[in-house]
Design a protein around this motif. Structure first.
Motif, PDB file in Angstrom:
ATOM      1  N   PRO A 339       0.821  -1.225   0.000  1.00 61.86           N
ATOM      2  CA  PRO A 339       0.000   0.000   0.000  1.00 61.86           C
ATOM      3  C   PRO A 339       0.854   1.274   0.000  1.00 61.86           C
ATOM      4  N   ASN A 340       0.222   2.333  -0.455  1.00 58.91           N
ATOM      5  CA  ASN A 340       0.741   3.705  -0.311  1.00 58.91           C
ATOM      6  C   ASN A 340       2.183   3.931  -0.740  1.00 58.91           C
ATOM      7  N   LEU A 341       2.506   3.514  -1.932  1.00 62.38           N
ATOM      8  CA  LEU A 341       3.865   3.761  -2.436  1.00 62.38           C
ATOM      9  C   LEU A 341       3.814   4.881  -3.465  1.00 62.38           C
ATOM     10  N   TYR A 342       4.767   5.800  -3.327  1.00 62.13           N
ATOM     11  CA  TYR A 342       4.787   6.945  -4.235  1.00 62.13           C
ATOM     12  C   TYR A 342       6.085   6.961  -5.034  1.00 62.13           C
ATOM     13  N   THR A 343       5.990   7.428  -6.252  1.00 65.73           N
ATOM     14  CA  THR A 343       7.207   7.564  -7.065  1.00 65.73           C
ATOM     15  C   THR A 343       7.166   8.860  -7.860  1.00 65.73           C
ATOM     16  N   LEU A 344       8.318   9.171  -8.479  1.00 67.29           N
ATOM     17  CA  LEU A 344       8.403  10.378  -9.299  1.00 67.29           C
ATOM     18  C   LEU A 344       8.706   9.935 -10.725  1.00 67.29           C
ATOM     19  N   ALA A 345       7.752  10.157 -11.639  1.00 68.70           N
ATOM     20  CA  ALA A 345       7.941   9.703 -13.027  1.00 68.70           C
ATOM     21  C   ALA A 345       6.905  10.359 -13.919  1.00 68.70           C
ATOM     22  N   ASP A 346       7.041  10.085 -15.209  1.00 64.61           N
ATOM     23  CA  ASP A 346       6.034  10.573 -16.156  1.00 64.61           C
ATOM     24  C   ASP A 346       4.910   9.533 -16.191  1.00 64.61           C
ATOM     25  N   GLU A 347       3.774   9.882 -15.563  1.00 65.56           N
ATOM     26  CA  GLU A 347       2.695   8.918 -15.346  1.00 65.56           C
ATOM     27  C   GLU A 347       2.196   8.309 -16.662  1.00 65.56           C
ATOM     28  N   LYS A 376       6.467  -4.167  -4.772  1.00 66.02           N
ATOM     29  CA  LYS A 376       7.057  -4.366  -3.441  1.00 66.02           C
ATOM     30  C   LYS A 376       7.963  -3.214  -3.049  1.00 66.02           C
ATOM     31  N   ASP A 377       7.809  -2.804  -1.815  1.00 66.30           N
ATOM     32  CA  ASP A 377       8.648  -1.732  -1.265  1.00 66.30           C
ATOM     33  C   ASP A 377      10.027  -2.318  -0.916  1.00 66.30           C
ATOM     34  N   MET A 378      11.108  -1.631  -1.299  1.00 60.78           N
ATOM     35  CA  MET A 378      12.458  -2.063  -0.893  1.00 60.78           C
ATOM     36  C   MET A 378      13.105  -0.866  -0.206  1.00 60.78           C
ATOM     37  N   PRO A 379      12.679  -0.609   1.059  1.00 64.02           N
ATOM     38  CA  PRO A 379      13.062   0.657   1.718  1.00 64.02           C
ATOM     39  C   PRO A 379      14.579   0.841   1.846  1.00 64.02           C
ATOM     40  N   GLU A 380      15.318  -0.278   2.034  1.00 63.67           N
ATOM     41  CA  GLU A 380      16.772  -0.119   2.229  1.00 63.67           C
ATOM     42  C   GLU A 380      17.437   0.439   0.966  1.00 63.67           C
ATOM     43  N   GLN A 381      16.794   0.256  -0.180  1.00 58.31           N
ATOM     44  CA  GLN A 381      17.366   0.813  -1.429  1.00 58.31           C
ATOM     45  C   GLN A 381      16.573   2.005  -1.947  1.00 58.31           C
ATOM     46  N   SER A 382      15.572   2.412  -1.152  1.00 62.49           N
ATOM     47  CA  SER A 382      14.663   3.500  -1.571  1.00 62.49           C
ATOM     48  C   SER A 382      14.079   3.225  -2.948  1.00 62.49           C
ATOM     49  N   ARG A 383      13.716   1.963  -3.149  1.00 64.58           N
ATOM     50  CA  ARG A 383      13.152   1.596  -4.444  1.00 64.58           C
ATOM     51  C   ARG A 383      11.828   0.881  -4.260  1.00 64.58           C
ATOM     52  N   ILE A 384      11.066   0.864  -5.345  1.00 67.03           N
ATOM     53  CA  ILE A 384       9.848   0.055  -5.363  1.00 67.03           C
ATOM     54  C   ILE A 384      10.000  -0.843  -6.582  1.00 67.03           C
ATOM     55  N   ARG A 385       9.844  -2.158  -6.370  1.00 65.90           N
ATOM     56  CA  ARG A 385      10.001  -3.049  -7.532  1.00 65.90           C
ATOM     57  C   ARG A 385       8.640  -3.514  -8.020  1.00 65.90           C
ATOM     58  N   PHE A 386       8.407  -3.205  -9.315  1.00 67.78           N
ATOM     59  CA  PHE A 386       7.214  -3.739  -9.968  1.00 67.78           C
ATOM     60  C   PHE A 386       7.663  -4.983 -10.732  1.00 67.78           C
ATOM     61  N   ALA A 387       6.909  -6.095 -10.592  1.00 64.81           N
ATOM     62  CA  ALA A 387       7.268  -7.300 -11.347  1.00 64.81           C
ATOM     63  C   ALA A 387       6.014  -7.964 -11.887  1.00 64.81           C
ATOM     64  N   VAL A 388       6.144  -8.509 -13.096  1.00 69.31           N
ATOM     65  CA  VAL A 388       5.025  -9.252 -13.666  1.00 69.31           C
ATOM     66  C   VAL A 388       5.576 -10.587 -14.174  1.00 69.31           C
ATOM     67  N   GLU A 457      11.626   5.462  -4.801  1.00 64.79           N
ATOM     68  CA  GLU A 457      10.553   5.697  -3.834  1.00 64.79           C
ATOM     69  C   GLU A 457      10.643   7.133  -3.328  1.00 64.79           C
ATOM     70  N   VAL A 458       9.520   7.832  -3.344  1.00 65.29           N
ATOM     71  CA  VAL A 458       9.526   9.209  -2.827  1.00 65.29           C
ATOM     72  C   VAL A 458       8.392   9.360  -1.812  1.00 65.29           C
ATOM     73  N   ASP A 463       7.131  17.708  -2.698  1.00 63.90           N
ATOM     74  CA  ASP A 463       8.350  18.507  -2.518  1.00 63.90           C
ATOM     75  C   ASP A 463       9.418  17.790  -1.711  1.00 63.90           C
ATOM     76  N   GLU A 464       9.016  16.656  -1.070  1.00 63.70           N
ATOM     77  CA  GLU A 464       9.976  16.006  -0.170  1.00 63.70           C
ATOM     78  C   GLU A 464      10.281  14.587  -0.671  1.00 63.70           C
ATOM     79  N   LYS A 465      11.561  14.313  -0.957  1.00 61.32           N
ATOM     80  CA  LYS A 465      11.912  12.985  -1.476  1.00 61.32           C
ATOM     81  C   LYS A 465      12.470  12.119  -0.351  1.00 61.32           C
ATOM     82  N   ILE A 466      12.170  10.803  -0.409  1.00 60.57           N
ATOM     83  CA  ILE A 466      12.745   9.881   0.565  1.00 60.57           C
ATOM     84  C   ILE A 466      14.144   9.508   0.101  1.00 60.57           C
ATOM     85  N   ASN A 467      15.100   9.474   0.994  1.00 58.97           N
ATOM     86  CA  ASN A 467      16.456   9.102   0.577  1.00 58.97           C
ATOM     87  C   ASN A 467      16.615   7.597   0.580  1.00 58.97           C
TER      88      ASN A 467
END
Ligand code: ADP
Length: 467
Positions: A339-347, A376-388, A457-458, A463-467
Motif C-alpha cells: 500500500p501507499n507507495l509513491y514515485t516520481l515519473a512521467d505517469e 514491493k517496497d524495498m526501503p533499504e534501497q529506496s526503491r519500489i520493484r514492480f514485477a510481472v 521511492e519518494v 516537494d519532499e523525497k525519501i532518501n
C-alpha cells in the motif's frame, strides 16, 4: 587524394634539397675565397718580414725565398720599385705589367711604411705591401690565381646539382609509391561504401595496413551490420504490419457487408457482427498506436513530464483494465501490491510501460493463463520493484539480448498465436532509459518469465523525497 599526397611529398623533398644545395653553394664559394685570402696573407706577411729584415732567423737570399713560395704555393711574387720597375720576380712580368702596377699603385695609394692591402677579382687575388729593400722603398706584390679554385668549386657545384637532380627523381618515385600505398585502401573503402549505399550489404570493408584505416574499416563493418539488421527488421515489419493490417481490414469489410446484406434486420446477429467490426477496429487502432508511439518516443518528440504519484493506486488502476479478461477468457491475475507507495515519473509514459509488460505476460503466459503482478517496497534501497510473472515458455539467454530491440519478434511458437509488432518492449526500454530506471527480465526457458522495473521511492509530499 593520391595526387595531392604525392604533390605534398614532392614539394617537401624539392624544398629540402633546394635548401641543402643553396647552403652548399654559398658555403663552398665563401670557404674557398676565405681560404685563399688566408694563404695569400700568410705568404705576403712572411715575405714582407724577410725583405724588411725583421726575420732574424732568415739568412738566405730574398729571391730564393720568393721562388720557394712560388713553387710550393703556386703564386707569382714581384719586388718592384715605386716607379714600376720590377727587379726581383718569380715569373717574367707579362705584357700587361703596366696596368698591373698602376692598379697596385692606386690601391696602395703611395708608399707608407707597414701598409699592406689585399685586392683583386674572382680570377686573381693580390697582396701588396710597402717594403724597404737595400734601403730602397719598394712594393712587394704576391699574385694568387683564383681560376684553379673557381674551377674546382664550379665542378663541385655541378656535382651537387647532379646529385640533387637524382635525389629529386628518386624522391618523386618514392613519394608516388608511398602516396599510392596510403590512398589505395582509402579508395577501396570509399568504393565499398558506395556499393553499400546502393543497398548491397554483402560487401566487406577490407582491413588496411595502416592502423587508423584498419580501425575505420572495422567501424564501417560494424555500422554496415547494424544498418543491415535494421533494414532486415524494417522489411520484416513491413511484411508483418501489412499482413496484420490486412486481416482486420478484410474482416471489417466482410462483416460490414454482412450487416448491410444479411443481418441488418436481425438485432441479435447484427449485434454480433457489429461487435466483430468494433473489435477489429480496436485491434487496428492498437497496432497503429504502437507504431506511432515507437517512432514518437525514439524520435524524442515527447518530453518527460515527471510528477509524484501514488504508484499503488496507479497499478491497481491498470490491473482493473485487464479484469474483463478474467471474465471473458479465463485468465487468472494474482496481484500482490504494497500500500501507499509513491514515485516520481512521467505517469502517462509509465502507463505504457506497465500496460505493455502486463499485455505481454497475458499474451505469452502458459496454458494455465496465470499472470502474477507484484509491487514491493524495498526501503533499504529506496526503491519500489514492480514485477510481472507469467508461466509461458520463457526466453532463452540468447533471445534476452534481442527482445528489447525494435521490431524484434520471437520465432518460437507460443501457447496461443500472438499478433504483435515487436515494438512493445522497445517502447518500454526507451521510456525507462529516459527515466534512468533499472529494469530487466529474469527467465528460465520453459518456466516462464518475470519482467521487472525499479521505481525510485519518494514521499507522498511532492516537494519532499525519501532518501
Ligand atoms: P510483440 O509482443 O509485439 O511481439 P514485444 O516488443 O512486446 O513485441 O516483445 C518482443 C518479443 O519478446 C516477443 O515477440 C516475444 O518473443 C518476446 N517476449 C516479450 N514478452 C515475453 C514474455 N512475457 N514471455 C516470453 N516472451 C516474451
Amino acid at each position: 587524394m593520391q595526387v595531392l599526397l604525392w604533390r605534398y611529398f614532392a614539394i617537401f623533398t624539392v624544398l629540402i634539397i633546394a635548401v641543402v644545395s643553396l647552403v652548399c653553394f654559398g658555403v663552398l664559394g665563401n670557404a674557398y675565397s676565405a681560404q685563399a685570402r688566408d694563404r695569400i696573407t700568410t705568404i705576403g706577411r712572411g715575405l714582407t718580414m724577410i725583405i724588411d729584415g725583421k726575420n732574424s732567423q732568415f739568412t738566405g737570399e730574398v729571391g730564393g725565398e720568393m721562388n720557394r713560395y712560388a713553387f710550393t704555393e703556386g703564386v707569382d711574387v714581384f719586388l718592384t720599385g715605386t716607379d714600376g720597375q720590377a727587379f726581383i720576380y718569380t715569373t717574367e712580368p707579362s705584357d700587361d705589367w703596366d696596368s698591373i702596377f698602376s692598379e697596385l699603385n692606386s690601391t696602395v695609394n703611395g708608399w707608407t711604411e707597414n701598409r699592406a692591402v689585399i685586392y683583386g677579382s674572382s680570377s686573381m687575388l693580390n697582396y701588396a705591401s710597402c717594403v724597404t729593400f737595400n734601403g730602397e722603398q719598394c712594393y712587394l706584390l704576391v699574385r694568387y690565381p683564383m681560376y684553379i679554385m673557381t674551377e674546382s668549386v664550379n665542378s663541385m657545384q655541378i656535382y651537387i646539382i647532379i646529385i640533387a637532380a637524382v635525389t629529386i627523381i628518386i624522391a618523386f618515385i618514392i613519394s608516388y609509391i608511398l602516396a599510392q600505398r596510403i590512398a589505395r585502401p582509402i579508395r577501396t573503402i570509399s568504393e565499398t561504401a558506395t556499393r553499400m549505399a546502393k543497398g548491397d550489404y554483402s560487401v566487406q570493408f577490407a582491413s588496411a595496413e595502416f592502423e587508423e584505416l584498419a580501425q575505420l574499416s572495422e567501424s564501417l563493418n560494424y555500422a554496415k551490420d547494424e544498418i543491415k539488421k535494421s533494414d532486415d527488421f524494417q522489411k520484416e515489419l513491413l511484411a508483418n504490419v501489412s499482413h496484420d493490417l490486412r486481416t482486420p481490414l478484410t474482416m471489417i469489410k466482410a462483416y460490414a457487408s454482412m450487416v448491410k446484406e444479411i443481418s441488418g434486420d436481425d438485432p441479435q446477429k447484427r449485434e454480433k457482427h457489429l461487435q466483430v467490426i468494433i473489435d477489429e477496429a480496436d485491434r487496428l487502432t492498437g497496432l497503429v498506436n504502437d507504431i506511432l508511439n515507437a517512432s514518437k518516443v525514439s524520435a524524442g518528440l515527447s518530453e518527460l513530464n515527471k510528477k509524484v504519484f501514488n504508484l499503488t493506486e496507479f497499478i491497481y488502476g491498470i490491473m482493473n483494465k485487464f479484469d474483463y479478461l478474467q471474465e471473458t477468457s479465463g485468465y487468472k491475475f494474482y496481484v500482490d501490491i504494497d500500500p501507499n507507495l509513491y514515485t516520481l515519473a512521467d505517469e502517462e509514459k509509465i502507463y505504457q510501460v506497465i500496460y505493455n509488460l502486463v499485455s505481454n505476460a497475458v499474451n505469452y503466459t502458459g496454458a494455465d493463463k496465470c499472470v502474477y503482478v507484484s509491487l514491493k517496497d524495498m526501503p533499504e534501497q529506496s526503491r519500489i520493484r514492480f514485477a510481472v510473472r507469467d508461466t509461458g515458455k520463457g526466453i532463452s539467454d540468447e533471445e534476452k539480448e534481442h527482445i528489447w530491440d525494435r521490431y524484434y519478434r520471437s520465432k518460437d511458437a507460443h501457447a496461443r498465436p500472438v499478433k504483435g509488432t515487436g515494438l512493445g518492449l522497445n517502447i518500454v526500454k526507451i521510456i525507462l532509459q529516459a527515466h534512468n530506471f533499472d529494469f530487466g527480465v529474469n527467465s528460465v526457458k520453459g518456466e516462464g518469465s518475470t519482467f521487472y522495473v525499479d521505481f525510485p521511492e519518494v514521499s507522498s509530499n511532492p516537494d519532499e523525497k525519501i532518501n
